[in-house]
Write a protein that holds these residues in place. Structure first.
Motif, PDB file in Angstrom:
ATOM      1  N   GLU A  46      53.547 -39.404 -31.810  1.00 42.36           N
ATOM      2  CA  GLU A  46      54.536 -38.638 -32.535  1.00 42.36           C
ATOM      3  C   GLU A  46      55.434 -39.514 -33.051  1.00 42.36           C
ATOM      4  OE1 GLU A  46      54.823 -35.642 -33.821  1.00 42.36           O
ATOM      5  OE2 GLU A  46      53.656 -34.606 -32.997  1.00 42.36           O
ATOM      6  N   GLN A  49      54.044 -40.655 -36.048  1.00 42.79           N
ATOM      7  CA  GLN A  49      54.257 -39.756 -37.211  1.00 42.79           C
ATOM      8  C   GLN A  49      55.625 -39.778 -37.877  1.00 42.79           C
ATOM      9  OE1 GLN A  49      51.775 -37.504 -38.286  1.00 42.79           O
ATOM     10  NE2 GLN A  49      50.750 -38.948 -37.118  1.00 42.79           N
ATOM     11  N   LYS A  52      55.840 -42.610 -40.381  1.00 43.28           N
ATOM     12  CA  LYS A  52      55.353 -42.221 -41.424  1.00 43.28           C
ATOM     13  C   LYS A  52      56.079 -41.338 -42.209  1.00 43.28           C
ATOM     14  CE  LYS A  52      50.680 -42.488 -39.981  1.00 43.28           C
ATOM     15  NZ  LYS A  52      49.097 -41.788 -39.398  1.00 43.28           N
ATOM     16  N   GLU A  53      56.957 -40.356 -41.546  1.00 45.12           N
ATOM     17  CA  GLU A  53      57.762 -39.327 -42.283  1.00 45.12           C
ATOM     18  C   GLU A  53      59.135 -40.347 -42.968  1.00 45.12           C
ATOM     19  OE1 GLU A  53      60.569 -35.643 -41.123  1.00 45.12           O
ATOM     20  OE2 GLU A  53      58.837 -36.052 -39.841  1.00 45.12           O
ATOM     21  N   SER A 238      53.098 -33.706 -28.172  1.00 47.85           N
ATOM     22  CA  SER A 238      52.488 -33.318 -29.581  1.00 47.85           C
ATOM     23  C   SER A 238      51.471 -32.009 -29.197  1.00 47.85           C
ATOM     24  CB  SER A 238      51.477 -34.425 -30.251  1.00 47.85           C
ATOM     25  OG  SER A 238      50.364 -34.705 -29.400  1.00 47.85           O
TER      26      SER A 238
END
Length: 358
Positions: A46, A49, A52-53, A238
């Motif tokens: 997470e 993630q 990446k965001e 997650s």
């Protein structure tokens, strides 16, 4: 001015302007240090993630780097140092055991901004950030207390640090609020991510009559073990529903992207300041996801109601009166623990029949 001299001066001016323009367009370099693999389907996954965001949000304005599977200790210091040396402007270190290495490296690189997850040490260029995981643990406890048929729920604990102890308490208090007969059994595995150990711990708990599985570790192994034996469980960090379609009650998801986006903006705008950030239900940084539709309607409603009460601020799990498991009052009636006090919990609440390891 002679033509040759004028041309030379003009060339230097253009070169200086070009260099300044190039520097202005250089992306913000952001580094991430993970304790586990990005494929753990839990904590490190997470965080990645969120990374990446961050990249997607800013496009070419932000460039990120990550290092995974970094042990807590000397290796962490080496990795953090390397990121600081290689031109990173902002570095996120994402595990409790990275705290001292982060502080140490930050002293040597005062122009680099550091943010450490789940710790408590800060300085002029070091922030801390964490999630109010006790909020989701309380909801998990409510669900576990209602769903258990053996009145015995299990908790796979990583390390005996305040965060983990606090969350065990929250689970038990949530369960106790709906089931006065509930008991909690705890197995300490002394790891954040080790699917083999986590699976063994889950089976050991189920052998003791546990029929609801909770965890403070990062792999889906406990849920997979629960699925094999027809025991229910709750996903950690997650959405783990895919690993145990029948046994999965719901998952608690950590959503780091908004914090990473905000911190990067503050650095780019030159208004970053060290802080102690706590995010939770209210910020939607901590979420309840994938509630199993096969759960009884009253259980689904209880999950949603307890979530809403905590999110709105109507209820705080650590509001007194509370006693520890020796009978001593640790939170007075009507008093709510501060964030600093929550970050220092080293006691079990009344009713937990266990001792905290040294």
């Amino acid at each position: 001015m002679k033509l040759k001299t004028w041309m030379k001066a003009t060339a230097l001016s253009v070169s200086a302007l070009f260099s300044a323009s190039t520097l202005a367009e250089e992306p913000l370099k952001v580094g991430f240090v993970y304790v586990g693999p990005v494929g753990d389907h839990g904590w490190s996954y997470e965080h990645d993630q969120g990374r990446k965001e961050l990249e997607q949000h800013y496009g070419g304005k932000v460039e990120t780097t990550y290092v995974e599977n970094v042990p807590e200790g000397a290796d962490a210091e080496r990795v953090i140092t390397q990121l600081a040396k290689s031109g990173h402007d902002l570095i996120f270190t994402t595990s409790f055991g990275f705290m001292n290495p982060t502080i140490k490296v930050a002293k040597r690189f005062p122009n680099v901004k550091f943010e450490h997850a789940t710790g408590y040490k800060r300085s002029k260029n070091v922030s801390t950030y964490t999630l109010r995981t006790y909020e989701s643990r309380y909801v998990s406890g409510v669900a576990a207390g209602m769903a258990t048929k053996t009145n015995t729920i299990g908790y796979i604990a990583s390390f005996p640090i305040p965060e983990v102890i606090r969350d065990i308490n929250a689970v038990y208090m949530g369960a106790k609020s709906v089931n006065p007969d509930v008991k909690i059994k705890i197995v300490w595995v002394n790891t954040w991510y080790d699917p083999g150990k986590e699976s063994d711990a889950a089976n050991a708990l189920m052998d003791q009559g546990v029929d609801i599985m909770l965890q403070h570790t990062d792999s889906p192994a406990p849920l997979i073990a629960a699925e094999k034996r027809g025991v229910m469980g709750i996903g950690q960090a997650s959405d783990m529903s895919q690993f145990a379609p029948k046994s999965h009650m719901f998952s608690v998801r950590d959503v780091w992207g908004p914090h990473y986006i905000r911190s990067a903006k503050e650095v780019m705008d030159k208004d970053w300041q060290p802080e102690n950030f706590w995010g939770g239900f209210k910020d939607d940084i901590l979420q309840i996801v994938s509630i199993n539709p096969s759960l009884p309607a009253d259980l689904q409603q209880a999950i949603q109601t307890s979530h809403a009460q905590i999110k709105s601020g109507e209820f705080h799990p650590f509001t007194g009166p509370l006693k520890d498991n020796t009978g001593k009052e640790v939170v007075a009636a009507g008093y709510t623990l501060t964030d600093n006090e929550l970050a220092a919990i080293n006691w079990y609440v009344e009713g937990i029949d266990a001792t905290i390891p040294n």
